[in-house]
Enzyme design. Structure first.
Site, PDB file in Angstrom:
ATOM      1  N   CYS A  53       2.322  -0.873  -5.416  1.00 24.88           N
ATOM      2  CA  CYS A  53       1.303  -0.604  -4.440  1.00 24.88           C
ATOM      3  C   CYS A  53       1.370  -1.583  -3.281  1.00 24.88           C
ATOM      4  O   CYS A  53       1.098  -2.633  -3.392  1.00 24.88           O
ATOM      5  CB  CYS A  53      -0.062  -0.704  -5.129  1.00 24.88           C
ATOM      6  SG  CYS A  53      -1.471  -0.765  -3.931  1.00 24.88           S
ATOM      7  N   CYS A  56      -1.702  -3.557  -2.104  1.00 21.57           N
ATOM      8  CA  CYS A  56      -1.841  -4.388  -3.157  1.00 21.57           C
ATOM      9  C   CYS A  56      -1.121  -5.630  -2.981  1.00 21.57           C
ATOM     10  O   CYS A  56      -1.581  -6.918  -3.003  1.00 21.57           O
ATOM     11  CB  CYS A  56      -1.603  -3.945  -4.588  1.00 21.57           C
ATOM     12  SG  CYS A  56      -2.542  -2.510  -5.085  1.00 21.57           S
TER      13      CYS A  56
END
Length: 129
Positions: A53, A56
């Site tokens: 991600c 993230c």
């Protein structure tokens, strides 16, 4: 064994301190940590993340900075691919998801990589109400 201080790298290289963000790799260890937090009014911020991600990864150094700034708050990182059952229990459907917990109960959450909003929520709930 199941818990360790994450060795996340510092965003500017100026700090050689280990990260204060706890990373969990075992559902049992996580459950034990969550259970022990129920007796405390200390805020816990759970970062549900994934290695793949991008947002993230963007938030990782920010989480490390916040963990160093908000020393009265417990910061936790859980990889949703590693601990799928934990992510399901917390109904995580997108990453990153930040769940703010007090006494074992969710008090708020933020979905997405919005560092300013996350900081506001931490400031709001980190007091000893």
């Amino acid at each position: 064994m199941g818990v360790f201080f994450s060795s996340s790298n510092s965003n500017d290289g100026s700090s050689s301190e280990p990260s204060r963000v706890l990373a969990f790799h075992s559902a049992d260890t996580w459950k034990s940590h969550l259970e022990s937090s129920k007796d405390s009014n200390q805020l816990m911020v759970i970062d549900f993340t994934a290695k793949w991600c991008g947002p993230c990864r963007f938030m990782e150094p920010i989480m490390n900075e916040m963990a160093n700034s908000f020393t009265d708050v417990v910061f936790v990182k859980i990889d949703v691919d590693e601990l799928k059952e934990v992510a399901q229990v917390w109904q995580v459907e997108a990453m990153p998801t930040f769940v703010l917990v007090k006494k074992g109960q969710e008090v708020d959450r933020l979905v997405g990589a919005n560092k300013d909003e996350l900081k506001k929520k931490i400031e709001k709930y980190s007091g000893s109400d």
